[in-house]
Design an enzyme around this catalytic site. Structure first.
Site, PDB file in Angstrom:
ATOM      1  N   GLU A   1      75.915  15.530  35.502  1.00 15.43           N
ATOM      2  CA  GLU A   1      75.811  14.966  36.752  1.00 15.43           C
ATOM      3  C   GLU A   1      76.847  13.642  37.183  1.00 15.43           C
ATOM      4  O   GLU A   1      76.231  12.586  37.563  1.00 15.43           O
ATOM      5  CB  GLU A   1      74.481  15.005  37.591  1.00 15.43           C
ATOM      6  CG  GLU A   1      73.931  16.017  37.344  1.00 15.43           C
ATOM      7  CD  GLU A   1      72.291  15.914  37.700  1.00 15.43           C
ATOM      8  OE1 GLU A   1      71.869  14.721  38.215  1.00 15.43           O
ATOM      9  OE2 GLU A   1      71.527  17.028  37.610  1.00 15.43           O
TER      10      GLU A   1
ATOM     11  N   GLU B   1      70.579  26.352  35.873  1.00 16.13           N
ATOM     12  CA  GLU B   1      69.511  25.507  36.198  1.00 16.13           C
ATOM     13  C   GLU B   1      69.091  26.384  37.464  1.00 16.13           C
ATOM     14  O   GLU B   1      68.765  26.005  38.419  1.00 16.13           O
ATOM     15  CB  GLU B   1      69.439  24.090  36.505  1.00 16.13           C
ATOM     16  CG  GLU B   1      69.971  23.418  35.453  1.00 16.13           C
ATOM     17  CD  GLU B   1      69.811  21.759  35.642  1.00 16.13           C
ATOM     18  OE1 GLU B   1      69.369  21.520  36.695  1.00 16.13           O
ATOM     19  OE2 GLU B   1      70.386  21.158  34.803  1.00 16.13           O
TER      20      GLU B   1
HETATM   21  O1  G3I Z   1      55.871  12.480  31.779  1.00 13.78           O
HETATM   22  C1  G3I Z   1      55.277  11.741  33.089  1.00 13.78           C
HETATM   23  C2  G3I Z   1      53.940  11.780  32.760  1.00 13.78           C
HETATM   24  O2  G3I Z   1      53.492  11.017  31.736  1.00 13.78           O
HETATM   25  C3  G3I Z   1      53.444  11.297  34.070  1.00 13.78           C
HETATM   26  O3  G3I Z   1      52.053  11.225  34.161  1.00 13.78           O
HETATM   27  C4  G3I Z   1      54.040  12.074  35.434  1.00 13.78           C
HETATM   28  C5  G3I Z   1      53.647  11.332  36.600  1.00 13.78           C
HETATM   29  O4  G3I Z   1      54.432  11.579  37.504  1.00 13.78           O
HETATM   30  O5  G3I Z   1      55.369  11.964  35.159  1.00 13.78           O
HETATM   31  C6  G3I Z   1      55.746  12.608  34.101  1.00 13.78           C
HETATM   32  O6  G3I Z   1      57.205  12.647  34.026  1.00 13.78           O
HETATM   33  C7  G3I Z   1      57.790  13.364  35.105  1.00 13.78           C
HETATM   34  C8  G3I Z   1      58.813  14.421  34.050  1.00 13.78           C
HETATM   35  O7  G3I Z   1      59.279  15.025  34.916  1.00 13.78           O
HETATM   36  C9  G3I Z   1      57.843  15.302  33.381  1.00 13.78           C
HETATM   37  O8  G3I Z   1      56.921  16.294  34.072  1.00 13.78           O
HETATM   38  C10 G3I Z   1      58.870  12.461  35.897  1.00 13.78           C
HETATM   39  O9  G3I Z   1      57.698  11.917  36.558  1.00 13.78           O
HETATM   40  C11 G3I Z   1      59.702  13.501  36.604  1.00 13.78           C
HETATM   41  O10 G3I Z   1      60.515  12.607  37.493  1.00 13.78           O
HETATM   42  C12 G3I Z   1      60.376  14.445  35.952  1.00 13.78           C
HETATM   43  O11 G3I Z   1      61.122  15.244  36.511  1.00 13.78           O
HETATM   44  C13 G3I Z   1      62.177  16.019  35.963  1.00 13.78           C
HETATM   45  C14 G3I Z   1      63.454  15.652  36.621  1.00 13.78           C
HETATM   46  O12 G3I Z   1      64.554  16.225  35.853  1.00 13.78           O
HETATM   47  C15 G3I Z   1      63.810  13.998  36.475  1.00 13.78           C
HETATM   48  O13 G3I Z   1      64.958  13.604  36.442  1.00 13.78           O
HETATM   49  C16 G3I Z   1      61.818  17.400  36.073  1.00 13.78           C
HETATM   50  O14 G3I Z   1      60.760  18.064  35.438  1.00 13.78           O
HETATM   51  C17 G3I Z   1      63.146  18.232  35.787  1.00 13.78           C
HETATM   52  O15 G3I Z   1      63.010  19.642  36.339  1.00 13.78           O
HETATM   53  C18 G3I Z   1      64.499  17.746  36.395  1.00 13.78           C
HETATM   54  O16 G3I Z   1      65.416  18.416  35.904  1.00 13.78           O
HETATM   55  C19 G3I Z   1      66.843  18.113  36.507  1.00 13.78           C
HETATM   56  C20 G3I Z   1      67.754  18.334  35.321  1.00 13.78           C
HETATM   57  O17 G3I Z   1      67.486  17.452  34.279  1.00 13.78           O
HETATM   58  C21 G3I Z   1      69.256  18.116  35.761  1.00 13.78           C
HETATM   59  N1  G3I Z   1      69.482  18.674  37.023  1.00 13.78           N
HETATM   60  C22 G3I Z   1      68.476  18.322  38.033  1.00 13.78           C
HETATM   61  C23 G3I Z   1      67.145  19.048  37.595  1.00 13.78           C
HETATM   62  C24 G3I Z   1      66.171  19.068  38.730  1.00 13.78           C
HETATM   63  O18 G3I Z   1      65.974  17.619  39.207  1.00 13.78           O
END
Ligand code: G3I
Length: 367
Positions: A156, A261
């Site tokens: 990205e 994805e």
């Molecule tokens: O691990 C913490 C946990 O400790 C906490 O309690 C919880 C509360 O919010 O958050 C957890 O972290 C989250 C993490 O996912 C694991 O579940 C983050 O808040 C959350 O922001 C994070 O989101 C991920 C996102 O990328 C972040 O940028 C999504 O799972 C993931 O599917 C998403 O993937 C991205 C690709 O890498 C790149 N392309 C877009 C795609 C979708 O956004």
């Protein structure tokens, strides 16, 4: 002699009719089996799945997929929590999981402006960013050398208009940082496939920028093996023409094309793509299907997936992998983005790990 020829003849007929019989009644048991001659089928895996916490989900993963991308555990915030500390625990578990189940791993991702370690927010000097950038790539790519099949080296890096995003890497290292990331990864892990990955890069302006970026890497004599079109698309609005044009234009650069994805958004959203910093306000209409999907939406989802896979099959000589962003609807990140706590239905398997009508449409293309 005549008898021998006769026996051989009868044997050949039996063998032939047996094959024909098997072919006409053949039913693929899984996506990976159905598309094995066309392209790899991948999924994103979260921590619970990597740790095999739910046997049903685990069976589904092992049955259906031959490639996997870590949804989060290889991002820099998790792998590199402190300036001089790396934590490979979860990512190594993923490697072991892949090894055990014959699932190749696509590393995701070395350089991304999002999900950076906390210490990066306090770094100001270009020298420190350069040191982080170099050490992170060298250490991580070397650790997984021979263990991951491929890397999303840079994720990205582009704006919607095709210019380079004003990320910390662009600001502190300049526009050559993308090429440099590929060069460093190639040095640290010479036999790993190297990809650029983005969302909306099937859209004409962003695609043109992506092509410029790829050409720049190639012109510098640095290897890039493929481009990932993430494929976060919307029900009834999938840009099939742009996707096809992109597959053709990217493949013309001599590189592999992957859908990395894939999911189809069902719920109301007023923008496209996957910019994680974008959010939407919750209101009465934003979560319309908390108790199940109406038949007509389920049907449209199935039709959209079928049309997409027809397109991928048409270009199977160029498309090498299709990866879904999640195993079942319950795991999808789209339940919590851009609004928390919605009930979304973007994948081929439902919350009980059962195949949806979309699954049968997709797999039906091969039966
Ligand atoms: O691990 C913490 C946990 O400790 C906490 O309690 C919880 C509360 O919010 O958050 C957890 O972290 C989250 C993490 O996912 C694991 O579940 C983050 O808040 C959350 O922001 C994070 O989101 C991920 C996102 O990328 C972040 O940028 C999504 O799972 C993931 O599917 C998403 O993937 C991205 C690709 O890498 C790149 N392309 C877009 C795609 C979708 O956004």
């Amino acid at each position: 002699m005549k008898i021998k020829i006769f026996i051989l003849f009868v044997w050949a007929i039996v063998l032939f009719s047996n094959f024909t019989f098997q072919d006409s009644t053949y039913k693929a048991q899984s996506l990976k089996e159905a598309f094995k001659k066309d392209f790899a089928i991948g999924t994103a895996l979260n921590s619970a799945q990597i740790e095999e916490r739910n046997p049903r989900v685990n069976n589904l993963i092992v049955q259906q997929f031959n490639m996997a991308t870590p949804e989060n555990v290889m991002k820099s915030a998790l792998l590199h929590p402190k300036w001089d500390t790396y934590d490979f625990t979860m990512a190594d578990k993923l490697i072991a999981f892949g090894h055990k189940n014959n699932i190749k791993i696509n590393g995701h991702t070395l350089i991304w402006h999002s999900q950076l370690p906390g210490f990066m927010r306090r770094i100001q000097s270009s020298d420190s960013v350069k040191t982080f950038f170099t050490d992170h790539i060298k250490t991580v790519a070397s650790h997984f050398k021979g263990k991951v099949f491929s890397w999303d080296v840079v994720n990205e890096a582009l704006n919607e208009d095709g210019t380079l995003r004003n990320s910390v890497f662009f600001q502190k290292l300049g526009e050559n940082y993308v090429t440099e990331a590929f060069r460093l990864t190639q040095e640290a892990s010479p036999n790993t496939e190297l990809y650029y990955n983005d969302y909306n890069n099937e859209q004409p302006a962003k695609r043109a920028g992506c092509i410029r970026l790829i050409k720049k890497i190639q012109e510098a004599g640095v290897r890039i093996d493929g481009v990932g079109i993430q494929g976060h698309w919307h029900l009834g609005k999938i840009p099939f023409k742009d996707i096809e044009e992109s597959i053709l234009q990217y493949a013309a650069l001599g590189i592999k094309v992957m859908i990395t994805e894939l999911d189809i958004e069902i719920l109301p959203r007023n923008f496209q793509g996957a910019e994680v910093s974008q959010r939407m306000a919750n209101n009465a209409e934003s979560n319309p299907y908390p108790n199940g999907l109406p038949d007509e939406i389920q049907k449209q989802l199935a039709d959209d997936y079928e049309t997409l896979f027809k397109l991928f099959l048409k270009h199977k000589d160029k498309v090498t992998r299709v990866t879904f962003w999640g195993v079942n609807d319950g795991d999808s990140w789209l339940n919590n983005w851009p609004i928390r706590g919605r009930t979304n239905y973007p994948l081929l398997f439902d919350r009980n790990n059962q195949p949806k009508p979309a699954y049968f449409k997709v797999i039906g293309l091969k039966e």
